[in-house]
Design a protein around this motif. Structure first.
Motif: not given
Length: 973
Positions: A331-332, A335, A339-341, A344, A357, A360, A538
């Motif tokens: 995670y960074r 993205f 992708e982040r949602r 999370e 990570t 972020a 990723r």
């Protein structure tokens, strides 16, 4: 906050998975002798308080419905200030209940007056999404109140956006970009919200430092300006991690007086802090620690110091974790939002057991209840260490933070001084509210939002004056004819301002299917995504095929390689201005403005497993030039001569000293070494000696070096301690090697660095007086106190003539304006300043005209280069480029980007217009009315002459811009 039965947290130890993990780690043979520090923090009981004013029944019922009968003392202190209308910052540790400190006063105000509005600003969209759930969960307990909260960000549909603008909610949640790009430039659409705005909440305010903080200092000032326009003066509420200067930071960001609450009174569960110095390197140790945590079912977050390392670790973890491979993710930043949602959501639900990570995930996004935090290297600051560590144990359960030290200088500092990790106070957050590169952009935005009166509070700070002068001189702002108001020539300059980076953004595109992978800012693009670079996304490797500055696109393709890439570069610096200087031990240290030129010259392919350089490849890329703030100190000629006599490698010592100083910088200031740049040189022409330069690594500077300058002795002391305290023989990444050195850490000489530093600190040689020869550049001169340029007396132009030509044929008759040499002269009028008289010529007298022109120091005209000279070229072989010429139209177009007619400029500037036009002159030629043509031509010459004289005297002309405002056009004849 607490329920009646919850006065603390469980103290369970034996049999708890975290306790068992820590015990196993300390007893593990594979880590024998590597655990250099373990500290166990006992659970802490909370302390409660009572608000000064009794809550109204509705808020009391809300708290009761949530099971809260008491608030923590620090919550009460914050709430009391906010209810009194005092701008307040709550800077307490993670999970200390800061949301209630602003939510309850807002709820109370809405219950009292349903027209109340509040603006909640979060640095990340994910935080706003997370907090919407929390606010809605609380407000559901408000009895009989139609409370509304909504999010307005880049993911909000156009339909929802219009609904929100037309009928604003009580709480609007958004982010810095939407304030900058939507609310302020289109404030008329937000008049209903701005006219009822009572509160502005700024969450995670400590993240607004560096370049983002410098931008936000101006965004907040523009927001306050707009609030004043609509008759409001809202109360600002800030929440922050524990930093040294929350009051100063919030004050710099807004220009407002701010009070602080800094001591957390919330309880905490049992916590472990472990520091490991691994034998086989931090990555191998981290993999072992993570695998053990996964086998025990511990929900783990792993923090790395770079995007590349996060991706590499995720690849290795998935390959070595067997059945857990699908429960690990990187995670960074970079993205895509979706992708982040997804990551999370999977982390919060427990579907993911571990996430690797960067910073972020440092902020307070709800990713569930985590047990273990692995820090791959020191995070760069005490603030970040505890912010990241605060992501675990948020539910009060037992938790652990394990820091795996690397070879970095700061990692080794804490290995040797582990108690410093606990005892050292948090650093100060630094911004530069008046970074000139940032300020100029926001002044242009402010003028586009509402015309800027010269007495506007936004323009009163002295630091703004010079910037405003330059904007007016460059035509980036227009000054009204009466000199009282500034206008923006652009309707929407906001889209050209990137709040989080320097320069424009580049899109990274997968060449195989033309899909967008992410983006990178223009300041890092040549270093990280040059042609041939390995880009990680990723857990997958991509090779950069092409970098297109014109389209702002980077084309990459999927690849499998056993190497990564590192750029090689060359840097130069020029001192532009000195802000302060002082003697520090046996040297002279200064801080000021620098111009840095960095040229990426090539890159190395480095085998990932061994670190061996496989190949060196040259690159031909344009240099990157920017101005910033920096500090520097000289190494006196006497000392370098002494070093040479002692056969010390001076350049190797200077280079090593530069790297070590940058490495320890974060001990003094809240900064990462990646926020900084450095240059060491055996001779700098402005210093007339050897010197070390350290500078803020972004255009305009962020104030990092300016703050470190205040503790010059501390910088040299810490640098010497880092070098001399390292057990290596010749230098290593723990002391004098830099991971981003553009010359591959060559030459480097650790012993020489210690020789030079000890001599400087002991004052072995007297410091040379620092006499710096500054170049003549913008900003050296005293800008004075007036925010608007004053008119100087006219400058003597020497002898000049003003020329205008009328022709026998039209452009249509000769095949277009590009055939002006075919149009033939009907007459020419020349004004001569030496005699203050006009001279008339007809076609047969062109040789006499040319002879007259040769006697003048300058010739002035309107479109003279593209038209008049081309017409005359049919009669002579004279090279008109050799004649000193001022073309007023050329100057106007260069300033504005478009043309203005002579009639327009004369009408607005001189209150007089042309008496006819070229078509009339052609008609008179055919009718044989030469006297009429000469009269008209003479009138145009007089107008052109008077425009020239006006510009000479006032340094501007007047014109009507596209908004029909009469404004000044700066000119420099």
């Amino acid at each position: 906050m607490s329920s009646a039965a919850d006065h603390g947290y469980p103290t369970m130890k034996n049999g708890h998975p975290v306790h068992d993990y820590v015990t196993a780690l300390k007893n593990a043979r594979s880590f024998d002798g590597q655990v250099v520090y373990h500290r166990e923090f006992d659970p802490a009981a909370p302390t409660f308080g009572k608000p000064e004013k009794t809550w109204p029944v509705s808020i009391g019922d809300l708290l009761g419905s949530m099971g809260i009968d008491r608030l923590y003392a620090h919550q009460v202190q914050t709430i009391d200030r906010v209810r009194a209308g005092i701008h307040t910052v709550a800077a307490t540790r993670t999970a200390s209940g800061k949301t209630l400190t602003y939510a309850l006063p807002v709820f109370e105000a809405v219950v009292d007056d349903a027209s109340t509005c509040a603006l909640f600003i979060y640095p990340l969209k994910a935080l706003a999404q997370d907090q919407l759930k929390a606010i809605n969960g609380m407000s559901a307990h408000l009895p009989g109140t139609l409370f509304r909260a909504d999010i307005y960000d880049g993911d909000t549909s156009a339909y929802r956006r219009k609904k929100i603008r037309d009928n604003p909610p009580h709480v609007l949640m958004t982010n810095p970009e939407m304030i900058h790009l939507s609310v302020l430039p289109h404030h008329e659409r937000w008049a209903d919200l701005l006219g009822r705005l009572r509160f502005v909440v700024v969450d995670e305010v400590h993240t607004y430092r560096g370049m983002l903080g410098s931008h936000m200092a101006q965004v907040f000032r523009r927001l306050q300006r707009m609030c004043r326009h609509y008759g409001q003066s809202p109360t600002f509420v800030f929440t922050s991690a524990t930093v040294a200067n929350p009051e100063e930071l919030a004050g710099q960001l807004t220009g407002l007086p701010v009070e602080t609450v800094t001591e957390s009174t919330a309880g905490a569960g049992r916590r472990h802090l472990i520091l490991i110095e691994p034998v086989d390197g931090p990555l191998a140790a981290t993999m072992t620690l993570l695998k053990s945590a996964l086998n025990r079912g511990l929900r783990t977050i792993v923090y790395t110091q770079s995007r590349k390392l996060a991706e590499l670790l995720a690849i290795w973890a998935k390959n070595r974790s067997g059945p857990f491979a699908d429960r690990i993710s990187a995670y960074r930043a970079g993205f895509l939002p979706e992708e982040r949602r997804e990551i999370e959501s999977r982390l919060a639900s427990g579907e993911l057991l571990a996430v690797i990570t960067t910073s972020a995930l440092e902020l307070g996004i709800d990713i569930g209840s985590l047990d273990l935090c692995l820090l791959v290297g020191y995070p760069g600051s005490i603030v970040a260490t505890w912010q990241r560590g605060g992501r675990v144990g948020r539910s009060g359960q037992e938790s652990a933070v394990v820091m795996v030290a690397g070879e970095d200088a700061l990692d080794q500092f804490f290995v040797n001084n582990p108690e410093q990790l606990v005892m050292r106070p948090p650093e100060a957050a630094v911004i530069n509210p008046y970074n000139p590169d940032v300020l100029s952009r926001h002044l242009t935005c402010a003028a586009a939002e509402l015309p800027l009166a010269v007495d506007d509070p936004l323009l009163q700070p002295e630091a703004v004056h010079g910037c405003l002068r330059q904007l007016l001189a460059d035509g980036a702002l227009y000054l009204s004819a009466d000199g009282t108001t500034c206008y923006s020539p652009m309707k929407n300059p906001h889209r050209h301002v990137n709040l989080r980076g320097a320069g424009s953004r580049y899109t990274i595109v997968n060449a195989s299917d033309n899909t967008r992978l992410g983006e990178i800012d223009g300041f890092r693009v040549f270093r990280e995504t040059h042609p041939g670079a390995i880009y990680l996304h990723r857990g997958k490797s991509f090779l950069v095929d092409a970098l297109e500055p014109e389209t702002k696109k980077i084309h990459v393709r999927r690849t499998r390689v056993n190497f990564h890439t590192r750029v090689r570069s060359h840097k130069d610096t020029l001192i532009l201005d000195i802000m302060d200087q002082k003697a520090v031990y046996g040297t002279n240290m200064a801080v000021g403005r620098l111009r840095v030129t960095e040229q990426v010259t090539g890159y190395d392919r480095i085998e990932t497993r061994t670190g061996k350089v496989l190949e060196r490849i040259p690159l031909d890329l344009p240099p990157m030039v920017f101005e910033t703030q920096g500090l520097w100190f000289i190494v006196p000629a006497g000392l370098t001569a002494m070093a040479q006599t002692a056969r010390v490698h001076v350049m190797g010592g200077l280079h090593a000293l530069e790297h070590a100083a940058i490495g320890v910088f974060p001990l003094l200031v809240l900064a990462d070494r990646n926020d900084l740049g450095g240059i060491s040189t055996p001779f700098h022409p402005q210093l007339e000696s050897a010197g070390i330069f350290i500078y803020d690594g972004l255009p305009g500077g962020a104030g990092i070096c300016a703050q470190a300058f205040s503790d010059g002795p501390g910088l040299l002391d810490a640098t010497l301690a880092a070098i001399s305290g390292c057990p290596c023989k010749t230098g290593c990444p723990s002391c004098v090697h830099s991971p981003k050195c553009g010359s591959g850490n060559r030459p480097i000489d650790k012993a020489a660095a210690m020789f030079l530093l000890r001599a400087l600190i002991s004052g072995t040689t007297p410091p040379a007086r620092q006499v710096i020869h500054l170049p003549m550049v913008e900003g050296n001169a005293d800008d004075g106190d007036e925010p608007v340029p004053v008119t100087d007396s006219p400058r003597e132009p020497g002898s000049y003539g003003v020329l205008d030509i009328e022709t026998q044929r039209s452009a249509r008759e000769v095949g277009g304006w590009h055939h002006a040499e075919r149009m033939r002269v009907s007459c020419v009028v020349l004004y001569d300043s030496r005699t203050d008289d006009y001279y008339e010529f007809v076609e047969g007298q062109v040789p006499a005209l040319l002879e007259h022109i040769r006697q003048l120091d300058k010739v002035v005209g309107f479109n003279i280069k593209r038209f008049d000279y081309r017409v005359l070229s049919a009669y002579t072989d004279l090279d008109f480029r050799r004649i000193p010429t001022l073309d007023i139209l050329e100057k106007v177009k260069a300033q504005l980007g478009y043309r203005l007619s002579l009639d327009h400029l004369a009408s607005v500037t001189l209150n007089t217009g042309k008496t006819a036009d070229g078509l009339d002159a052609l008609k008179w030629w055919r009718e044989g009315k030469m006297a009429r043509i000469l009269e008209y031509c003479r009138s145009d010459v007089a107008i052109t002459r008077d425009l020239y004289r006006f510009g000479l005297a006032h340094r501007y002309l007047l014109f009507k811009n596209k908004a029909k405002q009469t404004v000044r056009l700066p000119v420099d004849w």
